[in-house]
Design a protein around this motif. Structure first.
Motif, PDB file in Angstrom:
ATOM      1  N   LEU A 140      46.457  40.638  49.603  1.00  0.00           N
ATOM      2  CA  LEU A 140      46.441  39.334  48.941  1.00  0.00           C
ATOM      3  C   LEU A 140      45.164  38.578  49.273  1.00  0.00           C
ATOM      4  N   PRO A 141      44.501  38.009  48.267  1.00  0.00           N
ATOM      5  CA  PRO A 141      43.295  37.220  48.541  1.00  0.00           C
ATOM      6  C   PRO A 141      43.660  35.929  49.262  1.00  0.00           C
ATOM      7  N   GLU A 142      42.749  35.461  50.101  1.00  0.00           N
ATOM      8  CA  GLU A 142      42.992  34.227  50.867  1.00  0.00           C
ATOM      9  C   GLU A 142      42.627  32.980  50.068  1.00  0.00           C
ATOM     10  N   ASP A 143      41.931  33.155  48.950  1.00  0.00           N
ATOM     11  CA  ASP A 143      41.457  32.000  48.189  1.00  0.00           C
ATOM     12  C   ASP A 143      41.920  32.012  46.736  1.00  0.00           C
ATOM     13  N   ALA A 144      42.992  32.745  46.444  1.00  0.00           N
ATOM     14  CA  ALA A 144      43.521  32.808  45.079  1.00  0.00           C
ATOM     15  C   ALA A 144      45.022  33.063  45.142  1.00  0.00           C
ATOM     16  N   GLY A 145      45.702  32.716  44.066  1.00  0.00           N
ATOM     17  CA  GLY A 145      47.139  32.948  43.979  1.00  0.00           C
ATOM     18  C   GLY A 145      47.437  34.185  43.152  1.00  0.00           C
ATOM     19  N   VAL A 146      48.541  34.837  43.463  1.00  0.00           N
ATOM     20  CA  VAL A 146      48.945  36.046  42.746  1.00  0.00           C
ATOM     21  C   VAL A 146      50.386  35.885  42.277  1.00  0.00           C
ATOM     22  N   ILE A 147      50.598  36.197  41.000  1.00  0.00           N
ATOM     23  CA  ILE A 147      51.943  36.201  40.429  1.00  0.00           C
ATOM     24  C   ILE A 147      52.165  37.576  39.829  1.00  0.00           C
ATOM     25  N   LEU A 148      53.276  38.201  40.199  1.00  0.00           N
ATOM     26  CA  LEU A 148      53.601  39.520  39.649  1.00  0.00           C
ATOM     27  C   LEU A 148      54.461  39.349  38.410  1.00  0.00           C
ATOM     28  N   ARG A 149      54.039  39.988  37.331  1.00  0.00           N
ATOM     29  CA  ARG A 149      54.708  39.876  36.045  1.00  0.00           C
ATOM     30  C   ARG A 149      55.869  40.865  35.953  1.00  0.00           C
ATOM     31  N   THR A 150      56.688  40.690  34.940  1.00  0.00           N
ATOM     32  CA  THR A 150      57.852  41.554  34.708  1.00  0.00           C
ATOM     33  C   THR A 150      57.436  43.015  34.592  1.00  0.00           C
ATOM     34  N   ASN A 151      56.293  43.291  33.977  1.00  0.00           N
ATOM     35  CA  ASN A 151      55.824  44.672  33.816  1.00  0.00           C
ATOM     36  C   ASN A 151      55.621  45.391  35.145  1.00  0.00           C
ATOM     37  N   SER A 152      55.474  44.667  36.230  1.00  0.00           N
ATOM     38  CA  SER A 152      55.253  45.304  37.531  1.00  0.00           C
ATOM     39  C   SER A 152      56.519  45.986  38.054  1.00  0.00           C
ATOM     40  N   ALA A 153      57.650  45.767  37.405  1.00  0.00           N
ATOM     41  CA  ALA A 153      58.920  46.369  37.839  1.00  0.00           C
ATOM     42  C   ALA A 153      58.847  47.894  37.847  1.00  0.00           C
ATOM     43  N   HIS A 154      58.140  48.447  36.876  1.00  0.00           N
ATOM     44  CA  HIS A 154      58.097  49.908  36.754  1.00  0.00           C
ATOM     45  C   HIS A 154      56.709  50.482  36.980  1.00  0.00           C
ATOM     46  N   ALA A 155      55.788  49.665  37.470  1.00  0.00           N
ATOM     47  CA  ALA A 155      54.416  50.120  37.690  1.00  0.00           C
ATOM     48  C   ALA A 155      54.277  50.735  39.077  1.00  0.00           C
ATOM     49  N   GLY A 156      53.334  51.643  39.197  1.00  0.00           N
ATOM     50  CA  GLY A 156      53.034  52.236  40.494  1.00  0.00           C
ATOM     51  C   GLY A 156      52.213  51.284  41.344  1.00  0.00           C
ATOM     52  N   GLY A 157      52.320  51.427  42.651  1.00  0.00           N
ATOM     53  CA  GLY A 157      51.589  50.563  43.571  1.00  0.00           C
ATOM     54  C   GLY A 157      50.087  50.628  43.356  1.00  0.00           C
ATOM     55  N   GLY A 158      49.569  51.819  43.087  1.00  0.00           N
ATOM     56  CA  GLY A 158      48.130  51.984  42.862  1.00  0.00           C
ATOM     57  C   GLY A 158      47.652  51.221  41.643  1.00  0.00           C
ATOM     58  N   GLU A 159      48.447  51.238  40.577  1.00  0.00           N
ATOM     59  CA  GLU A 159      48.077  50.528  39.347  1.00  0.00           C
ATOM     60  C   GLU A 159      48.016  49.021  39.595  1.00  0.00           C
ATOM     61  N   ILE A 160      48.987  48.512  40.330  1.00  0.00           N
ATOM     62  CA  ILE A 160      49.043  47.077  40.613  1.00  0.00           C
ATOM     63  C   ILE A 160      47.860  46.657  41.482  1.00  0.00           C
ATOM     64  N   LEU A 161      47.587  47.414  42.538  1.00  0.00           N
ATOM     65  CA  LEU A 161      46.467  47.087  43.424  1.00  0.00           C
ATOM     66  C   LEU A 161      45.132  47.178  42.693  1.00  0.00           C
ATOM     67  N   GLU A 162      44.985  48.176  41.839  1.00  0.00           N
ATOM     68  CA  GLU A 162      43.752  48.346  41.072  1.00  0.00           C
ATOM     69  C   GLU A 162      43.538  47.150  40.139  1.00  0.00           C
ATOM     70  N   GLU A 163      44.610  46.719  39.480  1.00  0.00           N
ATOM     71  CA  GLU A 163      44.491  45.574  38.586  1.00  0.00           C
ATOM     72  C   GLU A 163      44.181  44.288  39.359  1.00  0.00           C
ATOM     73  N   LEU A 164      44.821  44.103  40.500  1.00  0.00           N
ATOM     74  CA  LEU A 164      44.567  42.936  41.339  1.00  0.00           C
ATOM     75  C   LEU A 164      43.098  42.890  41.759  1.00  0.00           C
ATOM     76  N   ASP A 165      42.557  44.022  42.208  1.00  0.00           N
ATOM     77  CA  ASP A 165      41.141  44.081  42.599  1.00  0.00           C
ATOM     78  C   ASP A 165      40.223  43.758  41.422  1.00  0.00           C
ATOM     79  N   LYS A 166      40.554  44.287  40.247  1.00  0.00           N
ATOM     80  CA  LYS A 166      39.744  44.055  39.048  1.00  0.00           C
ATOM     81  C   LYS A 166      39.756  42.561  38.683  1.00  0.00           C
ATOM     82  N   LEU A 167      40.930  41.949  38.657  1.00  0.00           N
ATOM     83  CA  LEU A 167      41.033  40.530  38.307  1.00  0.00           C
ATOM     84  C   LEU A 167      40.333  39.650  39.338  1.00  0.00           C
TER      85      LEU A 167
END
Length: 185
Positions: free
Chosen positions: A143-170
């Motif tokens: 988790l970034p120390e200077d930004a907020g993160v909200i997990l969407r409904t689509n994350s229910a069936h997503a793999g951990g790698g996909e979520i982390l990759e998207e978080l890093d990209k955003l």
């Protein structure tokens, strides 16, 4: 007669439709766009009017909880006439009202929404408690120390790698926007 196509946009909060907007299909939407805007203040209403591209005037509440993102050097945290701020359109113009802008930038991906305002980890209300706990453990070290993160409904069936990759990209996109804002007009 010609059939005119419309787009209906609904804002739902807590499973209740709070706002419905109707747009002509051929009109370009500015909702979600990020701009550098120049500030004009109206002290008596605790608001500012910010001019963005093509002379579009937008409403900005000075009561907003988000910290202003100044494009040039910041004298203090107080917004003054002529200041340039990094803003995002959060409401389209409706029925004669001006569009609204905010300094709380939101970048939405398929699984994650990243906000420039730091807040505790948030979850879609549709995620089950067990999945929320799994995701909390997955993201704890990322988790970034200077930004907020909200997990969407689509994350229910997503793999951990996909979520982390998207978080890093955003997060990279947010930092790039903030960095470039000081060099843009």
């Amino acid at each position: 007669s010609k059939e005119k196509k419309k787009i209906v946009v609904a804002l739902d909060i807590g499973y209740k439709i709070c706002q419905l907007d109707l747009y002509k299909k051929e009109e370009a939407s500015i909702l979600g766009n990020i701009y550098i805007g120049r500030k004009n203040i109206a002290e008596n209403i605790r608001a500012a009017f910010i001019e963005i591209e093509n002379g579009i005037i937008c409403y900005y509440s000075l009561e907003e909880k988000s910290r202003a993102i100044f494009c040039k050097s910041e004298k203090n945290n107080r917004v003054c006439i002529g200041d340039e701020l990094l803003v995002q359109v959060c409401r389209e113009p409706i029925r004669g009202k001006l569009p609204c802008v905010t300094c709380d930038l939101n970048l939405a991906g398929r699984y994650v929404v990243l906000t420039s305002k730091f807040e505790p980890l948030g979850f879609s209300g549709k995620l089950k408690a067990q999945r929320k706990q799994e995701l909390r453990e997955l993201l704890q070290a990322h988790l970034p120390e200077d930004a907020g993160v909200i997990l969407r409904t689509n994350s229910a069936h997503a793999g951990g790698g996909e979520i982390l990759e998207e978080l890093d990209k955003l997060y990279g996109q947010l930092k790039e926007i903030q960095k470039k804002s000081g060099m843009r007009t």
